[in-house]
Design a protein around this motif. Structure first.
Motif, PDB file in Angstrom:
ATOM      1  N   THR A 162       0.850  -1.178   0.000  1.00  0.00           N
ATOM      2  CA  THR A 162       0.000   0.000   0.000  1.00  0.00           C
ATOM      3  C   THR A 162       0.893   1.237   0.000  1.00  0.00           C
ATOM      4  O   THR A 162       1.820   1.343   0.805  1.00  0.00           O
ATOM      5  N   VAL A 163       0.581   2.146  -0.910  1.00  0.00           N
ATOM      6  CA  VAL A 163       1.383   3.364  -1.060  1.00  0.00           C
ATOM      7  C   VAL A 163       0.479   4.561  -0.838  1.00  0.00           C
ATOM      8  O   VAL A 163      -0.614   4.638  -1.405  1.00  0.00           O
ATOM      9  N   GLN A 164       0.940   5.496  -0.003  1.00  0.00           N
ATOM     10  CA  GLN A 164       0.145   6.698   0.222  1.00  0.00           C
ATOM     11  C   GLN A 164       0.233   7.612  -1.003  1.00  0.00           C
ATOM     12  O   GLN A 164       1.313   7.934  -1.479  1.00  0.00           O
ATOM     13  N   CYS A 165      -0.938   8.016  -1.518  1.00  0.00           N
ATOM     14  CA  CYS A 165      -1.013   8.832  -2.738  1.00  0.00           C
ATOM     15  C   CYS A 165      -2.049   9.927  -2.577  1.00  0.00           C
ATOM     16  O   CYS A 165      -2.837   9.931  -1.622  1.00  0.00           O
ATOM     17  N   HIS A 166      -2.056  10.842  -3.533  1.00  0.00           N
ATOM     18  CA  HIS A 166      -3.102  11.863  -3.682  1.00  0.00           C
ATOM     19  C   HIS A 166      -3.638  11.807  -5.111  1.00  0.00           C
ATOM     20  O   HIS A 166      -2.866  11.613  -6.057  1.00  0.00           O
ATOM     21  N   LEU A 167      -4.968  11.950  -5.260  1.00  0.00           N
ATOM     22  CA  LEU A 167      -5.603  12.074  -6.587  1.00  0.00           C
ATOM     23  C   LEU A 167      -5.784  13.555  -6.884  1.00  0.00           C
ATOM     24  O   LEU A 167      -6.459  14.263  -6.114  1.00  0.00           O
ATOM     25  N   GLN A 168      -5.173  14.008  -7.944  1.00  0.00           N
ATOM     26  CA  GLN A 168      -5.214  15.431  -8.299  1.00  0.00           C
ATOM     27  C   GLN A 168      -5.619  15.573  -9.775  1.00  0.00           C
ATOM     28  O   GLN A 168      -5.614  14.609 -10.540  1.00  0.00           O
ATOM     29  N   LEU A 169      -5.929  16.838 -10.156  1.00  0.00           N
ATOM     30  CA  LEU A 169      -6.078  17.140 -11.581  1.00  0.00           C
ATOM     31  C   LEU A 169      -4.695  17.115 -12.220  1.00  0.00           C
ATOM     32  O   LEU A 169      -3.723  17.622 -11.640  1.00  0.00           O
ATOM     33  N   SER A 170      -4.612  16.564 -13.425  1.00  0.00           N
ATOM     34  CA  SER A 170      -3.316  16.391 -14.080  1.00  0.00           C
ATOM     35  C   SER A 170      -2.687  17.735 -14.401  1.00  0.00           C
ATOM     36  O   SER A 170      -3.368  18.705 -14.794  1.00  0.00           O
ATOM     37  N   ASP A 171      -1.383  17.788 -14.164  1.00  0.00           N
ATOM     38  CA  ASP A 171      -0.637  18.997 -14.547  1.00  0.00           C
ATOM     39  C   ASP A 171       0.032  18.841 -15.915  1.00  0.00           C
ATOM     40  O   ASP A 171       0.828  19.677 -16.311  1.00  0.00           O
ATOM     41  N   ASN A 172      -0.305  17.774 -16.617  1.00  0.00           N
ATOM     42  CA  ASN A 172       0.259  17.538 -17.962  1.00  0.00           C
ATOM     43  C   ASN A 172      -0.737  18.058 -19.011  1.00  0.00           C
ATOM     44  O   ASN A 172      -1.925  17.708 -18.996  1.00  0.00           O
ATOM     45  N   LYS A 173      -0.251  18.903 -19.928  1.00  0.00           N
ATOM     46  CA  LYS A 173      -1.135  19.510 -20.928  1.00  0.00           C
ATOM     47  C   LYS A 173      -1.749  18.472 -21.865  1.00  0.00           C
ATOM     48  O   LYS A 173      -2.754  18.753 -22.538  1.00  0.00           O
ATOM     49  N   ASP A 174      -1.150  17.287 -21.916  1.00  0.00           N
ATOM     50  CA  ASP A 174      -1.719  16.252 -22.764  1.00  0.00           C
ATOM     51  C   ASP A 174      -2.963  15.616 -22.152  1.00  0.00           C
ATOM     52  O   ASP A 174      -3.637  14.807 -22.800  1.00  0.00           O
ATOM     53  N   TYR A 175      -3.243  15.934 -20.883  1.00  0.00           N
ATOM     54  CA  TYR A 175      -4.413  15.382 -20.196  1.00  0.00           C
ATOM     55  C   TYR A 175      -5.210  16.548 -19.622  1.00  0.00           C
ATOM     56  O   TYR A 175      -5.228  16.778 -18.407  1.00  0.00           O
ATOM     57  N   PRO A 176      -5.875  17.327 -20.493  1.00  0.00           N
ATOM     58  CA  PRO A 176      -6.538  18.545 -20.025  1.00  0.00           C
ATOM     59  C   PRO A 176      -7.859  18.253 -19.318  1.00  0.00           C
ATOM     60  O   PRO A 176      -8.509  17.239 -19.543  1.00  0.00           O
ATOM     61  N   THR A 177      -8.221  19.182 -18.466  1.00  0.00           N
ATOM     62  CA  THR A 177      -9.558  19.220 -17.879  1.00  0.00           C
ATOM     63  C   THR A 177     -10.271  20.411 -18.490  1.00  0.00           C
ATOM     64  O   THR A 177      -9.786  21.553 -18.395  1.00  0.00           O
TER      65      THR A 177
END
Length: 882
Positions: A137-152
């Motif tokens: 188990t790895v501690q993580c965070h789910l965020q909006l992508s900061d990569n322009k190839d994956y826009p919101t």
């Protein structure tokens, strides 16, 4: 509504410590907290905390290596171990986005076919896990992508206080997808995370979400891109595609827009036409004034832009208020320039190109060879716009125009900077006439030089081997002239030769160089720009034994003497060789017929002095020797066989003659028969001595004339004959019809009215064979025909010509030498005897044709006598009597 994408390439589960704050020569302290089950790696003033995913409470750091005591026999009693960590890594962690789904605000799926409108509150559900089998188990965070190839795009997110986040169904407070994101434990067991959003998509584009999992220790990233709501494309009609291939209007395409050119400009009105169907509204928004919206509906489907403008930015979008569907928003820019640019030409080819709106795009030159405009210079455009002004120096002649970025073309201007090709004589002592130079509408220059030369025929060694050909023309010009181009960039020249004689192009067959006469060689020299220099060389082949030539005078209405038709050929000369001197002498026979006038012409007397003026106005004499030397002999008048003047107050005839001698002693003599006829005589008929069917010197017999004793009307009959050999192909394609025969008679004969008005009217034209009327003469087989041609003057006097037309086989020519002249095979009939009436045959006692014609003549005379008395009643019986 979920589209899974490939994880991002920047995902790593390890760090190169040399590239981090974990540097060399640093002291590290690794500790474990049993209470929190976490490990802490501490260095300097920093630390990394890693929660132990295992139940084991121990962390092992394994060091391995060897020791070298440099040959000592005893081991050291005390030592120190130091280590450098070069890499830290997860050995059991692969983050995976399993699925991303769009749900309604309650977290339930949308019913199938639901149109999710702008402003709708939605739930985004992301399923993630550690894809390493039996991993930790790895501690993580789910965020909006900061990569322009994956826009919101097309989404807005509520503030953290209003946000609702769940992890595996459990609500988590004070976290948001934005900022630091949503913390969670990434384990091999699937984790379901939901968060709230609002559709914020007024442009109708695709609604997308770009997410990433960021582990807390290494900060490694795994990206995912998902399309939650696909766009409804606004499709224009493709102007470059056939309409039948583009589907159904309103469904497969929604609107048309007047296409702009490649630079984005229109040079005419721009029209937008909406096709209702899937959408019932079409919005045209002025993006610079968003409150300015033009609506197109099924009742109003057209919007036109007519004013010139540098760039009106528009947004185009279709809408269906019933379903709530909104198409994607398309940006459009309307740029209209209807005004043509301007081109100003200065000295030495300096050109100024200007345009006040779209800007200068191209300078074009008209290519005369391809008959099209070609680009001479193209200028760079900025966002489809050209500079307001450009300068150019033309290096070649031509017609130029400027084209602006909208495609408008200026008025073309001819620009001339180069002279045509230069020509110099090869002989340094020779000179050429000054050229006639002109500039055409395309700005190309053209020079024409007319030159001449003389050559003498040599019977022993014919010029050019007897035939002047195209190869001879090239050799002659190569030896006589030198040409050079005035175009600096390309000195190439193209040569084109033609040979002509008597107005006919004889380039293919060449010129007979054994016969006297002249011909022209024309050489057109063209440079690389299309400028030309044409040299027209007239080569006169002189026969020392050729007599002087005769042509019509300069004025068809000479000051003294009757007028003449300059379009008719001059009478053909008869050339004979003087047995004593060996010189060639020509004889020309001409005829003039005029009515006696009151008072008599030429003060009542035609003298030698008057005759000299008549000949001088009617004819021009030229020497065939090329030296211009002519000696004019005296003019004589012969009346009834003796030299005398002619009384012009009464009918009569004389022969006017004059001999002209050239420098070689060759002579040409003109015999002009001058006939004066009375007022009250029927129309006169003479041969036209210039017609090719008339033998030179031929004379018609005097007409037989009868007079109506009651009213004085006169009727004349004239007889003539032709013998024609059948040719191959046959004359006139095998049939001489009435129209062709009428034209033939008008050329062969001269018809003269004795009335002041000179008017003549055709009364009768009949073709008979064996006594029966026919429509035409069959020129493919032997036969005898009689042509009857009657003319009437304004006083009612008539003259009838009876022409016997005989067709014979060429093989029997020798049997007909006593019956008249036969065609020479040229396809043209020849006349009869040249010294009598034209009737030339053997003894009348053995010539049935002779008796037949006499009988026909008597019949015609009898009919004429009856015609005088019964003109009105028996006119229609003429054909049967003849």
């Amino acid at each position: 509504m979920t589209v899974l994408t490939t994880p991002g390439d920047d995902y790593k589960t390890e760090k190169d410590l040399a590239d981090t704050d974990f540097g060399k020569d640093k002291l590290y302290n690794l500790s474990y907290d049993k209470t929190t089950n976490t490990f802490t790696l501490q260095y300097s003033d920093k630390s990394l905390i890693y929660r132990n995913p295992y139940t084991d409470e121990k962390l092992y750091v394994r060091l391995s290596g060897s020791m070298d005591n440099s040959g000592s026999t005893t081991a050291p009693t005390k030592g120190q171990i130091s280590a450098v960590f070069s890499r830290a890594a997860y050995t059991d962690y692969i983050p995976v986005f399993v699925e991303t789904t769009l749900l309604d605000e309650n977290g339930d799926p949308f019913p199938e076919g639901t149109v999710i409108q702008d402003g709708t509150a939605v739930t985004i559900q992301a399923k993630v896990k550690n894809g390493y089998e039996n991993g930790g188990t790895v501690q993580c965070h789910l965020q909006l992508s900061d990569n322009k190839d994956y826009p919101t795009a097309g989404l807005s997110f509520p503030a953290t206080a209003e946000q609702t986040v769940t992890i595996d169904g459990v609500t988590v407070s004070d976290v948001n997808i934005t900022g630091e994101g949503i913390p969670f434990d990434c384990s091999p067991t699937e984790t379901v995370i939901t968060y709230r959003a609002v559709v914020d998509n007024p442009d109708g584009a695709a609604v997308t979400v770009g997410q990433m999992m960021l582990d807390d220790f290494f900060q490694s990233k795994r990206h995912s891109g998902d399309t939650l709501i696909p766009p409804i494309e606004l499709v224009p009609l493709d102007p470059d595609k056939p309409i039948e291939e583009q589907g159904e209007a309103g469904k497969d395409y929604h609107y048309t827009r007047t296409p702009a050119n490649e630079n984005g400009w229109n040079n005419a009105d721009v029209s937008i036409v909406f096709f209702p169907g899937d959408f019932s509204e079409f919005h045209i928004v002025d993006n610079k004034n968003v409150t300015d919206v033009h609506y197109l509906t099924p009742d109003n489907t057209h919007k036109a832009f007519t004013d010139e403008q540098a760039g009106k930015e528009l947004g185009l979008q279709a809408h269906n208020p019933t379903t709530g569907e909104m198409s994607t928003l398309k940006d459009d820019t309307v740029k209209i320039d209807k005004t043509a640019p301007a081109l100003t030409a200065g000295a030495s080819g300096a050109l100024t190109l200007t345009d006040g709106l779209a800007g200068v795009w191209k300078l074009e030159r008209y290519d005369a060879a391809s008959k099209s405009w070609v680009t001479a210079q193209e200028y760079a455009l900025t966002e489809g716009n050209g500079a307001a002004s450009q300068n150019h120096t033309a290096a070649q002649n031509g017609k130029y125009r400027v084209v602006d970025a909208a495609g408008n073309a200026s008025i073309a201007q001819a620009v001339t900077v180069n002279d045509p090709p230069a020509v110099t004589p090869s002989d340094p002592n020779a000179s050429l006439p000054d050229p006639e130079q002109s500039t055409d509408e395309n700005g190309l220059t053209h020079a024409v030089i007319t030159d001449s030369m003389q050559e003498y025929l040599d019977r022993q060694s014919p010029l050019y081997g007897g035939c002047f050909t195209l190869e001879d023309a090239k050799d002659l010009f190569d030896a006589r002239y030198g040409f050079s181009s005035n175009v600096a960039r390309d000195d190439g020249l193209v040569y084109h030769y033609t040979i002509a004689q008597s107005g006919k192009d004889v380039t293919g067959e060449g010129v007979n160089a054994t016969q006297a006469g002249s011909f022209t060689v024309t050489c057109v020299v063209t440079d690389a720009d299309g400028n030309t220099t044409t040299v027209i060389l007239t080569d006169m082949l002189i026969d020392r034994s050729a007599p002087p030539v005769v042509d019509w005078g300069a004025d068809p209405n000479p000051p003294v003497g009757p007028s003449f038709d300059p379009l008719k050929p001059t009478p053909r000369p008869v050339v004979k060789e003087d047995a004593e001197t060996g010189k060639k002498h020509a004889y020309i026979y001409d005829t003039v017929t005029e009515q006696v006038k009151e008072p008599g012409a030429y003060s009542g007397k035609l003298t030698a002095a008057v005759a000299k003026q008549i000949l001088a106005g009617r004819y021009q004499f030229g020497t065939a020797q090329g030296d211009g030397v002519l000696n004019y002999g005296p003019v004589t008048i012969t009346v009834d066989g003796g030299e005398s003047s002619l009384n012009t107050t009464v009918p009569g005839s004389c022969i006017i003659s004059q001999t002209v001698t050239d420098s070689q002693g060759n002579q040409t003599t003109v015999y002009l028969t001058y006939n004066l006829i009375g007022k009250n005589t029927p129309p006169a008929i003479d041969y036209n001595p210039g017609d090719e069917t008339v033998e030179p010197g031929s004379v018609l017999a005097s007409p037989e004339i009868i007079e109506d004793w009651q009213n004085g009307t006169k009727y004349a009959t004239v007889k003539d004959k032709l013998i024609q050999a059948i040719s191959d192909p046959p004359l006139s394609d095998g049939s001489l019809d009435g129209g062709e025969l009428r034209a033939f008679l008008q050329n062969r004969y001269q018809f003269t009215s004795t009335q002041p008005d000179g008017a003549l009217e055709e009364i009768r034209f009949v073709i008979t064979q064996d006594g029966k009327a026919v429509e035409a003469i069959d020129t493919t087989r032997p036969g005898d025909y009689l042509i009857t041609y009657t003319l009437e003057d304004s006083a009612g006097n008539r003259t009838t010509l009876f022409l016997q037309y005989k067709l014979v086989l060429r093989e029997v020519e020798s049997d007909l030498q006593d019956s008249g002249n036969i065609s020479d095979g040229s396809g043209h009939p020849n006349t009869g005897d040249s010294t009598s009436s034209g009737w030339r045959h053997g003894s009348p006692s053995r010539c049935l044709i002779h008796w037949l014609l006499l009988g026909l003549a008597l019949t015609a005379l009898l009919y004429t006598f009856m015609r005088v008395r019964q003109m009105e009643k028996q006119e229609e019986q003429l054909d049967e009597i003849i």
